[in-house]
Design an enzyme around this catalytic site. Structure first.
Site, PDB file in Angstrom:
ATOM      1  N   HIS A 113       0.834  -1.207   0.000  1.00 49.18           N
ATOM      2  CA  HIS A 113       0.000   0.000   0.000  1.00 49.18           C
ATOM      3  C   HIS A 113       0.875   1.266   0.000  1.00 49.18           C
ATOM      4  CE1 HIS A 113      -3.739   2.265   0.992  1.00 49.18           C
ATOM      5  NE2 HIS A 113      -2.859   3.096   1.521  1.00 49.18           N
ATOM      6  N   GLU A 114       1.778   1.344   0.957  1.00 49.04           N
ATOM      7  CA  GLU A 114       2.600   2.554   1.074  1.00 49.04           C
ATOM      8  C   GLU A 114       3.558   2.685  -0.107  1.00 49.04           C
ATOM      9  OE1 GLU A 114       1.538   4.653   3.044  1.00 49.04           O
ATOM     10  OE2 GLU A 114       0.347   3.374   4.369  1.00 49.04           O
ATOM     11  N   HIS A 126       1.829   4.443  -2.842  1.00 53.69           N
ATOM     12  CA  HIS A 126       1.939   5.898  -2.654  1.00 53.69           C
ATOM     13  C   HIS A 126       3.340   6.361  -3.062  1.00 53.69           C
ATOM     14  CE1 HIS A 126      -1.882   6.709  -0.708  1.00 53.69           C
ATOM     15  NE2 HIS A 126      -1.656   5.847   0.266  1.00 53.69           N
ATOM     16  N   GLU A 138      -4.582   7.728  -3.381  1.00 53.37           N
ATOM     17  CA  GLU A 138      -5.080   6.465  -2.829  1.00 53.37           C
ATOM     18  C   GLU A 138      -5.340   5.434  -3.934  1.00 53.37           C
ATOM     19  OE1 GLU A 138      -4.795   6.153   0.272  1.00 53.37           O
ATOM     20  OE2 GLU A 138      -5.942   4.358   0.773  1.00 53.37           O
TER      21      GLU A 138
HETATM   22 ZN    ZN Z   1      -3.186   5.211   1.627  1.00 54.35          ZN
END
Ligand code: ZN
Length: 495
Positions: free
Chosen positions: A263-264, A267, A293
């Protein structure tokens, strides 16, 4: 280039140096700083924040922006996007009187600790007066900023440029229509027994090694980034070639840190793909939270929870964690795509997640439309929650007190999580539809095709266009619920 434009570029370079310094200090506070350093750090941060605000809102800055607006510019150009964003940011910052900003900061500092205490005791009544003050102050901010149709739009604009609650209502309405039945069907399926995966021994160093390999494989550049540990995982860019990710470890289940890193890193890939030479200009920054996101969810869910991912990575995981040799890729796939009823948003699976967001969106818009009093939030929350998810809420700590956002005076943020989901599915479908070769590469554990497409269509444009326009240019149309519903059906019903 006009003299005024040059002055604004130089001002932005200096502001960015200060903001990046602020970001390093904040990263350090979350990952490294000893507890006793907190007071001086708070002074440093307050000083830098004040300095940035003072410089960014000086009267001559308004004159420079006006001078730029008086000249002609090509609407497709980076210059035009810069001028558009400078105007937007300057107006938002200068329309708020300093006294209101100060009162807001003071109120939310107190509200945050009141919320933590109220949540621990599951006592909404103890938090309500603080929330009432924050709502009242936010209403005053909205009046200063101005709005067209709906007061909530002025709040939304902080996180998702150009978005409107009327459009969100339509988008989420369309999603909800089919999602409720989909969720029910997914919940009726036989639960998958993952006791051979969860509750085992996964040493932190081994997890970190595996996560590093996966992050590198999807394209995260470790010469320009790193991964550390934090209580609440996040990603922060502290410079054009310096992106910091964090994760947290559960020694009994490696999936928690792995999906956190995916997830990170999603980003982080966005940050690393922004145009380096435009780092200090508005056009060079990430366009919105809903687009940010989309990148994290794309790598976490579409890639990381996919069959192809586990067919490729499970053998490597089993080299590091030998007991996984007994698990098949199909079992791993099932285990990471399970629907469960949960009160808590951050623990929700992908199929129920958006219902948690729609509930918050409805509550927030009702508050700012004047249709819902703060005192009535718990009743309204619990009623809607049972309606959406079929669960009774017994304690406010598991209901309307669970998220930190409102205690920080943050309203209008929640919808960006669901926008992220919808955008991720929409972009993933567009990328695969336009370049079928990407899917073949993904099956081989080669992520360059997918990343290349995102680089070209999402990362490199930065903030040249507003979010909806960016998505439409990339995918042929703005996001609709269709691709996301198809994705959820495939993962939760047809597999
Ligand atoms: Zn996020």
């Amino acid at each position: 280039m006009s003299d005024a434009y040059q002055k604004l570029l130089e001002l932005n370079r200096q502001l960015q140096l200060l903001r990046d310094a602020e970001a390093v200090l904040s990263w350090d506070q979350e990952t490294q700083m000893p507890r006793a350093g907190v007071e001086w750090r708070a002074e440093q941060m307050a000083f830098l924040g004040g300095e940035i605000h003072r410089r960014a809102t000086a009267p001559e800055v308004g004159d420079w922006i006006a001078a730029c607006e008086a000249g002609a510019c090509n609407p497709e150009s980076g210059e035009c996007a810069n001028i558009r964003e400078w105007r937007h940011d300057y107006d938002r910052a200068t329309r708020l009187p300093t006294s209101l900003v100060e009162e807001f900061e003071k109120t939310r500092a107190i509200a945050k600790s009141a919320w933590a205490e109220a949540r621990a005791k599951s006592d909404f009544g103890a938090f309500a007066p603080h929330l009432e003050r924050l709502v009242a102050l936010s209403r005053r901010k909205i009046e200063c900023w101005g709005h067209d149709a709906c007061p909530y739009d002025a709040l939304l604009d902080e996180f998702e440029r150009g978005e409107r609650s009327s459009e969100l209502r339509q988008l989420f309405g369309g999603l909800r229509k089919d999602l409720v039945a989909l969720v029910e069907e997914a919940l009726e399926r036989e639960p998958f027994d993952d006791s051979r995966i969860a509750g085992q021994n996964y040493p932190v160093a081994d997890q970190a090694r595996f996560n590093h390999e996966v992050a590198e494989a999807i394209g995260f550049d470790f010469a320009a980034g790193r991964i550390d540990t934090a209580v609440h995982p996040f990603c922060t860019g502290v410079g054009p070639r310096d992106t910091r990710l964090t994760t947290r470890y559960d020694e009994t289940d490696f999936r928690s840190s792995l999906f956190g890193v995916l997830h990170e890193a999603g980003h982080g890939l966005y940050d690393q793909g922004l145009p380096e030479d435009l780092h200090s200009q508005p056009v060079g920054r990430a366009v919105s939270l809903g687009v940010h996101e989309s990148q994290s969810r794309l790598w976490e869910n579409h890639v990381g929870r996919g069959r192809a991912f586990w067919e490729h990575w499970l053998p490597r995981a089993a080299e590091i964690f030998p007991h996984l040799a007994k698990v098949t890729p199909e079992e791993m796939f099932r285990s990471v795509n399970q629907a469960r009823r949960s009160h808590i948003r951050v623990e929700a699976d992908e199929v129920t997640y958006d219902l948690h967001i729609m509930l918050r969106f409805e509550i927030e818009t009702a508050i700012f439309d004047g249709d819902l009093a703060v005192a009535d939030i718990p009743g309204e929350w619990n009623r809607r929650f049972e309606d959406f998810l079929g669960l009774k809420v017994e304690r406010d700590a598991d209901g309307c007190l669970q998220d930190i956002h409102w205690s920080l005076g943050i309203f209008g943020y929640f919808p960006t999580y669901s926008l992220g989901n919808l955008n991720a599915s929409h972009l993933f479908a567009a990328a695969l539809g336009r370049k079928p070769g990407i899917e073949t590469l993904l099956a081989r554990g080669d992520y360059s095709g997918l990343l290349g497409w995102m680089r070209e269509h999402i990362h490199r444009p930065g903030s040249r266009w507003l979010p909806r326009d960016l998505i439409a240019r990339a995918a042929g149309s703005p996001a609709t619920p269709d691709a996301h519903l198809a994705h959820l059906r495939e993962r939760y019903l047809e597999s």
